[in-house]
Scaffold this active site. Structure first.
Site, PDB file in Angstrom:
ATOM      1  N   ARG A 137      17.257  44.809  43.658  1.00  9.32           N
ATOM      2  CA  ARG A 137      17.693  44.168  42.406  1.00  9.32           C
ATOM      3  C   ARG A 137      16.780  43.010  42.017  1.00  9.32           C
ATOM      4  NH1 ARG A 137      23.931  42.610  41.890  1.00  9.32           N
ATOM      5  NH2 ARG A 137      23.528  41.003  43.452  1.00  9.32           N
TER       6      ARG A 137
ATOM      7  N   ARG B 269      17.179  37.244  43.894  1.00  5.25           N
ATOM      8  CA  ARG B 269      18.091  36.184  44.313  1.00  5.25           C
ATOM      9  C   ARG B 269      17.949  35.927  45.814  1.00  5.25           C
ATOM     10  NH1 ARG B 269      23.802  38.145  41.898  1.00  5.25           N
ATOM     11  NH2 ARG B 269      24.431  37.243  43.900  1.00  5.25           N
TER      12      ARG B 269
ATOM     13  N   ARG C 145      27.514  39.245  53.151  1.00  5.33           N
ATOM     14  CA  ARG C 145      28.373  39.269  51.951  1.00  5.33           C
ATOM     15  C   ARG C 145      29.335  40.451  52.012  1.00  5.33           C
ATOM     16  NH1 ARG C 145      23.995  39.249  47.403  1.00  5.33           N
ATOM     17  NH2 ARG C 145      25.748  39.295  45.949  1.00  5.33           N
TER      18      ARG C 145
ATOM     19  N   LYS D 164      29.521  45.503  38.979  1.00  5.04           N
ATOM     20  CA  LYS D 164      30.538  44.760  38.221  1.00  5.04           C
ATOM     21  C   LYS D 164      29.911  43.984  37.069  1.00  5.04           C
ATOM     22  CE  LYS D 164      31.992  42.214  41.663  1.00  5.04           C
ATOM     23  NZ  LYS D 164      31.107  42.620  42.773  1.00  5.04           N
TER      24      LYS D 164
ATOM     25  N   ARG E  31      38.275  36.383  44.877  1.00  5.33           N
ATOM     26  CA  ARG E  31      37.665  36.965  46.079  1.00  5.33           C
ATOM     27  C   ARG E  31      38.495  36.715  47.330  1.00  5.33           C
ATOM     28  NH1 ARG E  31      31.937  36.888  43.931  1.00  5.33           N
ATOM     29  NH2 ARG E  31      30.628  37.935  45.435  1.00  5.33           N
TER      30      ARG E  31
END
Ligand code: AMP
Length: 213
Positions: free
Chosen positions: A127, A160, A171, A13, A88
């Site tokens: 990532r 992160r 998540r 996204k 969300r």
């Protein structure tokens, strides 16, 4: 362009939102980025939010709505907006609907990017993000030229805290229980388009453009 990008964490996204927002001169509104900026600055809001973020849990709706309201009132958003990682929850979607009515900035489309949990876990755990310009890399799929250094600005790349696998799984649970129901919510409003998020960045980008016309 006034749209929402829906989809699980790691589906792409953010990458898509940046490109689209630049091309359309629209505001890229990522509640995750706004929260991380508060965390980095050590604000009281950031300190409270980090407790949730590090556990892979959603930050309370009232906190998020305050941030979104402020952001939406900034001048760039009057030209269009792309929400990334927001809304969300059902409560956020309803509150957003009211806010957009008040601001007279009606939603034009909601694009849901789709990918399996396993793909998402692989993407997120590799990532790396630039501390300075927020550019995103992947150790396997899109590595920087020099390990740990951003190609664009020379900033330091980091992982992160919430990108470690155990947190990613939490998540994903939050996504499936609280966010995925919004797909039906926006389908019922006649705004939903779905796009296969497993394709290359460019192919996803083209598919989004095609979907929204
Ligand atoms: P993201 O970068 O969008 O994946 O967001 C990272 C984390 O920030 C999430 O796992 C949540 O803890 C929090 N967060 C971001 N956006 C929202 C939102 N709209 N509602 C609740 N929590 C959020």
């Amino acid at each position: 362009m006034r749209m929402i990008l829906l989809g699980p964490p790691g589906v792409g996204k953010g990458t898509q939102a940046v490109t689209l927002a630049q091309a359309e001169q629209a505001a890229h509104i990522s509640t995750g980025d706004i929260l991380r900026a508060h965390v980095a600055q050590g604000t009281p809001l950031g300190k409270a939010a980090k407790e949730y973020m590090d556990k892979g849990l959603l930050v309370p709706d009232d906190v998020i709505m305050g941030l979104v309201k402020d952001r939406l009132q900034q001048p760039d958003a009057q030209n269009g907006y792309i929400f990334d990682g927001f809304p969300r929850t059902a409560a956020q979607a309803v509150a957003l609907g009211q806010l957009l009515n008040e601001e007279e900035l009606p939603l034009e489309a909601v694009v849901s990017l789709e990918a399996s949990d396993e793909l998402v876990v692989e993407r997120i755990s590799g990532r790396r993000t630039c501390r300075e310009c927020k550019e995103v890399y992947h150790v396997k799929f899109s590595p920087p030229k020099v390990t740990g250094v951003c190609d664009k600005c020379g900033g330091e790349l980091y992982q992160r805290d919430d990108d470690i696998e155990t947190v990613v799984r939490k998540r994903l649970t939050e996504y499936h229980t609280k966010t995925a129901p919004l797909i039906e919510y926006y389908r019922a409003e006649g705004l939903l388009k779905t796009v296969d998020g497993t394709q290359s960045v460019q192919a996803v980008s083209q598919a989004i453009r095609k979907a929204i016309g």
